[in-house]
Every structure is written in C-alpha cells, then in structure tokens.
Design a protein around this motif. Structure first.
Motif, mmCIF file in Angstrom:
data_model
loop_
_atom_site.group_PDB
_atom_site.id
_atom_site.type_symbol
_atom_site.label_atom_id
_atom_site.label_comp_id
_atom_site.label_asym_id
_atom_site.label_seq_id
_atom_site.Cartn_x
_atom_site.Cartn_y
_atom_site.Cartn_z
ATOM 1 N N PRO A 188 6.223 8.191 6.450
ATOM 2 C CA PRO A 188 7.358 8.901 5.840
ATOM 3 C C PRO A 188 7.403 10.325 6.378
ATOM 4 C CG PRO A 188 5.532 8.764 4.300
ATOM 5 C CD PRO A 188 5.138 7.943 5.502
ATOM 6 N N ARG A 189 8.471 11.024 6.085
ATOM 7 C CA ARG A 189 8.575 12.398 6.538
ATOM 8 C C ARG A 189 7.459 13.234 5.922
ATOM 9 N NH1 ARG A 189 14.042 15.723 7.223
ATOM 10 N NH2 ARG A 189 14.564 13.631 7.942
ATOM 11 N N ASN A 190 6.813 14.009 6.786
ATOM 12 C CA ASN A 190 5.715 14.853 6.310
ATOM 13 C C ASN A 190 6.278 15.945 5.407
ATOM 14 O OD1 ASN A 190 3.347 16.210 5.910
ATOM 15 N ND2 ASN A 190 2.911 16.588 8.058
ATOM 16 N N PRO A 191 5.882 15.958 4.132
ATOM 17 C CA PRO A 191 6.434 16.968 3.211
ATOM 18 C C PRO A 191 6.058 18.380 3.637
ATOM 19 C CG PRO A 191 4.614 15.772 2.204
ATOM 20 C CD PRO A 191 4.906 15.075 3.485
ATOM 21 N N LYS A 192 7.024 19.266 3.559
ATOM 22 C CA LYS A 192 6.783 20.656 3.934
ATOM 23 C C LYS A 192 6.046 21.381 2.820
ATOM 24 C CE LYS A 192 10.771 21.180 7.020
ATOM 25 N NZ LYS A 192 12.007 21.952 7.300
ATOM 26 N N SER A 193 5.053 22.156 3.213
ATOM 27 C CA SER A 193 4.303 22.925 2.235
ATOM 28 C C SER A 193 4.965 24.286 2.020
ATOM 29 C CB SER A 193 2.858 23.132 2.722
ATOM 30 O OG SER A 193 2.173 24.007 1.859
ATOM 31 N N THR A 194 5.108 24.648 0.753
ATOM 32 C CA THR A 194 5.668 25.958 0.418
ATOM 33 C C THR A 194 4.563 26.927 0.002
ATOM 34 O OG1 THR A 194 6.048 25.238 -1.861
ATOM 35 C CG2 THR A 194 7.864 24.957 -0.306
ATOM 36 N N PHE A 195 3.312 26.488 0.175
ATOM 37 C CA PHE A 195 2.191 27.309 -0.245
ATOM 38 C C PHE A 195 2.020 28.531 0.651
ATOM 39 C CE2 PHE A 195 -2.347 28.330 0.415
ATOM 40 C CZ PHE A 195 -2.626 28.814 -0.846
ATOM 41 N N VAL A 196 1.835 29.681 0.025
ATOM 42 C CA VAL A 196 1.543 30.921 0.746
ATOM 43 C C VAL A 196 0.260 31.489 0.160
ATOM 44 C CG1 VAL A 196 2.303 33.260 1.275
ATOM 45 C CG2 VAL A 196 3.971 31.400 1.174
ATOM 46 N N PRO A 197 -0.760 31.728 0.980
ATOM 47 C CA PRO A 197 -2.037 32.213 0.449
ATOM 48 C C PRO A 197 -1.908 33.592 -0.188
ATOM 49 C CG PRO A 197 -2.020 32.362 2.833
ATOM 50 C CD PRO A 197 -0.793 31.598 2.451
ATOM 51 N N TRP A 234 0.825 -1.204 0.000
ATOM 52 C CA TRP A 234 0.000 0.000 0.000
ATOM 53 C C TRP A 234 0.865 1.262 0.000
ATOM 54 C CZ3 TRP A 234 -4.637 1.821 -0.962
ATOM 55 C CH2 TRP A 234 -5.003 3.079 -0.456
ATOM 56 N N GLY A 235 1.989 1.218 0.668
ATOM 57 C CA GLY A 235 2.834 2.400 0.815
ATOM 58 C C GLY A 235 3.750 2.678 -0.358
ATOM 59 N N GLU A 236 3.768 1.788 -1.356
ATOM 60 C CA GLU A 236 4.629 2.015 -2.522
ATOM 61 C C GLU A 236 4.215 3.303 -3.239
ATOM 62 O OE1 GLU A 236 4.324 -1.406 -4.986
ATOM 63 O OE2 GLU A 236 5.515 -2.696 -3.649
ATOM 64 N N LYS A 237 5.225 4.053 -3.668
ATOM 65 C CA LYS A 237 4.945 5.308 -4.372
ATOM 66 C C LYS A 237 4.348 5.015 -5.741
ATOM 67 C CE LYS A 237 6.966 9.786 -5.544
ATOM 68 N NZ LYS A 237 6.136 9.941 -6.741
ATOM 69 N N ARG A 238 3.282 5.729 -6.049
ATOM 70 C CA ARG A 238 2.616 5.573 -7.330
ATOM 71 C C ARG A 238 3.173 6.565 -8.345
ATOM 72 N NH1 ARG A 238 -3.525 5.443 -4.781
ATOM 73 N NH2 ARG A 238 -3.268 3.511 -3.575
ATOM 74 N N SER A 239 3.036 6.239 -9.606
ATOM 75 C CA SER A 239 3.560 7.130 -10.648
ATOM 76 C C SER A 239 2.825 8.468 -10.603
ATOM 77 C CB SER A 239 3.386 6.490 -12.027
ATOM 78 O OG SER A 239 2.030 6.225 -12.291
ATOM 79 N N ASN A 240 3.582 9.533 -10.711
ATOM 80 C CA ASN A 240 3.051 10.902 -10.713
ATOM 81 C C ASN A 240 2.328 11.268 -9.417
ATOM 82 O OD1 ASN A 240 3.916 11.301 -13.428
ATOM 83 N ND2 ASN A 240 2.086 10.249 -14.153
ATOM 84 N N GLU A 241 2.621 10.567 -8.327
ATOM 85 C CA GLU A 241 1.980 10.858 -7.044
ATOM 86 C C GLU A 241 2.821 11.849 -6.251
ATOM 87 O OE1 GLU A 241 -0.141 8.369 -3.461
ATOM 88 O OE2 GLU A 241 1.832 7.665 -4.126
ATOM 89 N N SER A 242 2.161 12.820 -5.654
ATOM 90 C CA SER A 242 2.871 13.803 -4.840
ATOM 91 C C SER A 242 3.255 13.192 -3.500
ATOM 92 C CB SER A 242 1.997 15.034 -4.602
ATOM 93 O OG SER A 242 0.906 14.708 -3.755
#
Length: 325
Positions: A97-106, A58-66
C-alpha cells in the motif's frame, strides 16, 4: 530458539538467519514473521509458497491499526515471499500500500532547557529506599546522551571495557544498524563519567554486572530511566506534549545532531562535506538519514546557514520517517 508450526517455518528460520548474518538485528521482522507463521498454521496452509489468498488475508486492515503498522506487516511478508521466489519456490508477492507520510517532527531542546534538565537530574532524590533504582546514573547518562548523540539503547548497552576514560572514547557495539563505531568524547564528559564511576564503586554491591550504567543492585539499567527522565522534564518545567510527540529521551540525540550542524556552520565548515562524518558518528545506515538534520538546522538557524545554497537541501531525497529509537 523460536519453534515454527506452519509449512513456512523452515524457510522463515533460514530467512531470519540470512538477515542476521548480513548484520541486521531483525527484531521487528522476526516478530512479524512469527505472526505470519501463526496465521499460516491457523489457516492450515499447505503450499510451500505464499498464496494470493493468504497474502490478502494477512494484508487485511486490523481494528485500531495504524496505516504505518499495516504497511510494515505487508512489507515484511513481501520480502519473505520474494526470498522464496529466489529459492525457486513459486510465491505470491503482495503489492505494498502507499507508504503513509510521517508528520512527526523531533523536539529540539534549547540550551536553556538542557541546563534546566541537568539541574533537575542533579536534584533528584528517592522518596523511599529502593534497591533497584537507576537514580545514581541519571545525571551522567543524560549528559552522555546530549554530548554524544547516542541512542538510549546504545548508551545502556555500554560495558565498562567499552568506556575508555583514559583515552577519551566510547566503543559502541550494540547499535541499531549492527555497526561498531568509536565515539570520541570531551574531557568534560570524561570528568562526569569518572565522578559517576567513583560513586558507583561506593555502592555495597557484591556482584556488579559488566555494564557501565547500573542500578543500585548492580544490574543493567532498564525502562525506569524513562520514568526518571519524565520526572526531570516536569521539574525543569518542560512540558510533555503527549505520547509520541515528545519531548523524549531520544530527542537528546536529535538535539545533538542539529546543534552539531549549527556549530559547524558557525565555524565555516561546509555542511555537506561534513555529512559523512556526522553520519558515521551517529551510526546512521546512510547519509540520506543524516540529511534531514540539515533541513532542521536550516529552519532553526536560518542566519547561520544563509550562505548555503537552498537547492543543496534536495541533494538527497527527503527521508520520510525520523528515527523512533
């Protein structure tokens, strides 16, 4: 009701029911657990608990998955597996896995841009007859979003009985965190809503729905609202910077929060004393979710809050992700 096919089906159904009884809508989690059930059925899992091999599959990375999507998938499996363990069922809990950091700024609209948006909304016209158009509600809807900080889904879910234009308040029931709240509204917004309601009543609609914001057929407004909003952005010469980068409808909520903070600072109100009030008003699940607006306000209005101790900006842990909806 969803039909589950795998050995995990009954436990998945109980888990989702528990989440919803606790007040969570659990829509995304529900969709992910349906996928887990489908994969377990496909691989003919036999044990009542999650196996290590299944969790790894289930945890395998899927193609084009963020990275964020993969993190969320594994997180929901880990929560479900932990629930099975609580029931006394031996189940493997995968490491996140490490929680990806968001670079989003509103995107925060300027007062000039807000005025331009309202003017553009007032000038909208249909190119041809459309009996399902949401155009009639757009001018009032945008003003309500800006003046209250409601999420777009919360605004469109408002029913006539929840919009009190005599005592000047909204009752928000269908909220993201499942919390019902009362939103006081200004007399100017009440006037806008009354004008919209007056013209709405002139529509030749036989069976109008109970929702406050409706299209010309009388049914609840839907996804076309965002298309009209993009048209307003274009007419107001506010350029869209790309998918997920705004400006978006939801950025009206962010703008409301930041300008509210700035107004409080200008009035000499202690920002951190006001955080719980703003948090409840916005319908946040925690004060920490509101705290990032203090940082945004500090960056946008440094002169207004120059007396605020900069160390106070770290009283609450930094919130990794801004609201997406």
């Amino acid at each position: 009701m969803t039909n589950y096919d795998s050995v995990y089906g009954p436990a998945i159904e109980q888990f989702i029911q528990m989440k919803r009884k606790l007040g969570f809508k659990y829509r995304t989690g529900n969709l992910i657990l349906i996928q887990i059930d489908q994969l377990a059925y496909e691989f003919e899992e036999k044990t009542s608990g999650i196996t290590k091999s299944f969790a790894q599959k289930w945890g395998e990375k899927r193609s084009n998955e963020s990275p964020q999507n993969r993190y969320d998938r594994i997180r929901h499996l880990a929560q479900f597996s932990s629930y099975l363990c609580d029931l006394g069922i031996l189940s493997y809990i995968p490491k996140l896995p490490r929680n990806p950091k968001s670079t989003f700024v509103p995107y925060i609209y300027s007062s000039k841009e807000i005025t331009a948006l309202f003017v553009a909304a007032d000038k909208l016209r249909l190119a041809q007859r459309n009996m399902h158009s949401s155009l009639i509600c757009i001018p009032a809807l945008l003003r309500l979003l800006y003046a209250t900080g409601l999420r777009i889904g919360e605004a469109l879910a408002l029913k006539d009985e929840e919009v009190n234009l005599e005592e000047n308040y909204l009752r928000v029931k269908d909220s993201k965190n499942g919390k019902e709240r009362i939103i006081p509204i200004s007399t100017s917004l009440v006037a806008v809503c009354k004008e919209y309601k007056y013209y709405r009543e002139q529509l030749p609609i036989r069976d109008r729905s109970e929702y406050f914001f409706v299209n010309t057929k009388g049914t609840k407004c839907g996804s076309s609202v965002r298309n009209w909003f993009k048209r307003c952005l274009s007419d107001a010469t506010i350029y869209h910077t790309g998918e997920n980068h705004g400006p978006r409808v939801h950025d009206l909520r962010h703008t409301f929060a930041v300008t509210s903070m700035a107004s409080m600072a200008e009035a000499g109100v202690d920002l951190y004393a006001s955080l719980p009030i703003l948090s409840n008003y916005l319908g946040h699940g925690s004060i920490g979710a509101t705290n990032h607006y203090v940082r945004l306000t500090a960056n946008m209005y440094p002169d207004l809050i120059e007396d605020l101790d900069i160390t106070c900006l770290n009283v609450f842990p930094k919130y990794k992700n801004y609201e997406a909806n």
